[in-house]
Scaffold this motif. Sequence first.
Motif, mmCIF file in Angstrom:
data_model
loop_
_atom_site.group_PDB
_atom_site.id
_atom_site.type_symbol
_atom_site.label_atom_id
_atom_site.label_comp_id
_atom_site.label_asym_id
_atom_site.label_seq_id
_atom_site.Cartn_x
_atom_site.Cartn_y
_atom_site.Cartn_z
ATOM 1 N N THR A 8 0.847 -1.192 0.000
ATOM 2 C CA THR A 8 0.000 0.000 0.000
ATOM 3 C C THR A 8 0.880 1.239 0.000
ATOM 4 O O THR A 8 1.885 1.307 0.713
ATOM 5 N N TYR A 9 0.480 2.200 -0.817
ATOM 6 C CA TYR A 9 1.211 3.454 -0.959
ATOM 7 C C TYR A 9 0.253 4.611 -0.717
ATOM 8 O O TYR A 9 -0.940 4.509 -0.986
ATOM 9 N N ASN A 10 0.791 5.699 -0.181
ATOM 10 C CA ASN A 10 0.021 6.917 0.030
ATOM 11 C C ASN A 10 0.435 7.922 -1.034
ATOM 12 O O ASN A 10 1.623 8.211 -1.183
ATOM 13 N N ALA A 11 -0.541 8.422 -1.774
ATOM 14 C CA ALA A 11 -0.269 9.404 -2.816
ATOM 15 C C ALA A 11 -1.134 10.637 -2.595
ATOM 16 O O ALA A 11 -2.277 10.529 -2.146
ATOM 17 N N VAL A 12 -0.570 11.791 -2.902
ATOM 18 C CA VAL A 12 -1.331 13.032 -2.907
ATOM 19 C C VAL A 12 -1.267 13.579 -4.324
ATOM 20 O O VAL A 12 -0.177 13.764 -4.877
ATOM 21 N N VAL A 13 -2.445 13.801 -4.899
ATOM 22 C CA VAL A 13 -2.552 14.282 -6.276
ATOM 23 C C VAL A 13 -3.402 15.543 -6.275
ATOM 24 O O VAL A 13 -4.454 15.595 -5.637
ATOM 25 N N TYR A 14 -2.922 16.548 -7.006
ATOM 26 C CA TYR A 14 -3.695 17.767 -7.237
ATOM 27 C C TYR A 14 -4.241 17.705 -8.658
ATOM 28 O O TYR A 14 -3.514 17.355 -9.587
ATOM 29 N N GLU A 15 -5.516 18.042 -8.813
ATOM 30 C CA GLU A 15 -6.126 18.043 -10.140
ATOM 31 C C GLU A 15 -6.990 19.287 -10.320
ATOM 32 O O GLU A 15 -7.746 19.656 -9.436
ATOM 33 N N GLN A 16 -6.824 19.911 -11.480
ATOM 34 C CA GLN A 16 -7.668 21.032 -11.869
ATOM 35 C C GLN A 16 -8.184 20.706 -13.269
ATOM 36 O O GLN A 16 -7.461 20.845 -14.260
ATOM 37 N N ILE A 17 -9.411 20.243 -13.329
ATOM 38 C CA ILE A 17 -9.975 19.712 -14.574
ATOM 39 C C ILE A 17 -10.035 20.767 -15.674
ATOM 40 O O ILE A 17 -9.686 20.503 -16.817
ATOM 41 N N TRP A 18 -10.470 21.983 -15.340
ATOM 42 C CA TRP A 18 -10.699 22.994 -16.378
ATOM 43 C C TRP A 18 -9.413 23.508 -17.025
ATOM 44 O O TRP A 18 -9.459 24.103 -18.087
ATOM 45 N N THR A 19 -8.239 23.245 -16.417
ATOM 46 C CA THR A 19 -6.976 23.611 -17.059
ATOM 47 C C THR A 19 -6.194 22.370 -17.491
ATOM 48 O O THR A 19 -5.053 22.482 -17.912
ATOM 49 N N ASN A 20 -6.822 21.198 -17.324
ATOM 50 C CA ASN A 20 -6.174 19.931 -17.673
ATOM 51 C C ASN A 20 -4.843 19.763 -16.930
ATOM 52 O O ASN A 20 -3.844 19.342 -17.500
ATOM 53 N N THR A 21 -4.857 20.129 -15.643
ATOM 54 C CA THR A 21 -3.663 20.061 -14.801
ATOM 55 C C THR A 21 -3.784 18.915 -13.811
ATOM 56 O O THR A 21 -4.819 18.736 -13.186
ATOM 57 N N ARG A 22 -2.724 18.165 -13.689
ATOM 58 C CA ARG A 22 -2.646 17.102 -12.687
ATOM 59 C C ARG A 22 -1.195 17.046 -12.211
ATOM 60 O O ARG A 22 -0.287 16.998 -13.020
ATOM 61 N N LYS A 23 -1.015 17.038 -10.885
ATOM 62 C CA LYS A 23 0.338 17.022 -10.313
ATOM 63 C C LYS A 23 0.407 15.990 -9.197
ATOM 64 O O LYS A 23 -0.462 15.934 -8.334
ATOM 65 N N LEU A 24 1.460 15.180 -9.227
ATOM 66 C CA LEU A 24 1.708 14.233 -8.140
ATOM 67 C C LEU A 24 2.513 14.971 -7.078
ATOM 68 O O LEU A 24 3.666 15.332 -7.286
ATOM 69 N N ARG A 25 1.886 15.220 -5.950
ATOM 70 C CA ARG A 25 2.529 15.971 -4.858
ATOM 71 C C ARG A 25 3.429 15.073 -4.016
ATOM 72 O O ARG A 25 4.492 15.494 -3.572
ATOM 73 N N SER A 26 2.981 13.844 -3.776
ATOM 74 C CA SER A 26 3.812 12.901 -3.019
ATOM 75 C C SER A 26 3.374 11.484 -3.302
ATOM 76 O O SER A 26 2.235 11.238 -3.705
ATOM 77 N N PHE A 27 4.307 10.554 -3.114
ATOM 78 C CA PHE A 27 4.028 9.130 -3.306
ATOM 79 C C PHE A 27 4.995 8.367 -2.422
ATOM 80 O O PHE A 27 6.203 8.395 -2.654
ATOM 81 N N ASP A 28 4.488 7.729 -1.382
ATOM 82 C CA ASP A 28 5.328 7.046 -0.409
ATOM 83 C C ASP A 28 4.706 5.713 0.000
ATOM 84 O O ASP A 28 3.486 5.562 -0.019
ATOM 85 N N ARG A 29 5.549 4.797 0.408
ATOM 86 C CA ARG A 29 5.072 3.519 0.939
ATOM 87 C C ARG A 29 4.348 3.786 2.254
ATOM 88 O O ARG A 29 4.828 4.555 3.095
ATOM 89 N N ALA A 30 3.187 3.204 2.420
ATOM 90 C CA ALA A 30 2.421 3.365 3.661
ATOM 91 C C ALA A 30 3.160 2.716 4.812
ATOM 92 O O ALA A 30 3.818 1.681 4.642
#
Length: 122
Positions: free
Chosen positions: A99-121
Motif C-alpha cells: 500500500t502506498y500513500n499518494a497526494v494528487v492535485y487536479e484542476q480539470i478545467w486547465t487539464n492540470t494534474r500534479k503528483l505531490r507525493s508518493f510514499d510507501r504506507a
Amino acid sequence: MRTCSLLLVAIAAAAVLAAAATPAATAKDDGLVGGWGAIPDVEDAHVQEIGAWAVAEHVKRANDGLRFGRVASGEEQVVSGMNYRLDIVAVNLAGQNATYNAVVYEQIWTNTRKLRSFDRAK
C-alpha cells in the motif's frame, strides 16, 4: 409598536437560523471549509483513474516497476481544483502487494494534474 418589535425579533432569529444551516457552517468532517473529507465512492472510475495515473507518474520518476492495483480508500479536499489523498494498492516487481500513500492535485478545467507525493504506507 409592540407587534413591530416582535416581528423584527422573529426575522432576526430566522436569519440567524438560516445562516447556521448554510454549507459554510456545515463543512466536511473537521468543520473547516476546504477541509479534507472521505471520498464517497472510491470505486468511482475517475478516482481509480487518478490512482492509476499516480502510480504511472511515480514509475516515470522512480523507475521501480510498480503496477497499479486499485485505490483502497482516500480523502478529497476542494481547493482551486481538487486535492486527493489516496491509499493505493500496487504490485512490485516481485509480485507482492503493498500500500502506498499518494497526494494528487487536479484542476480539470486547465487539464492540470500534479503528483505531490508518493510514499510507501507505514
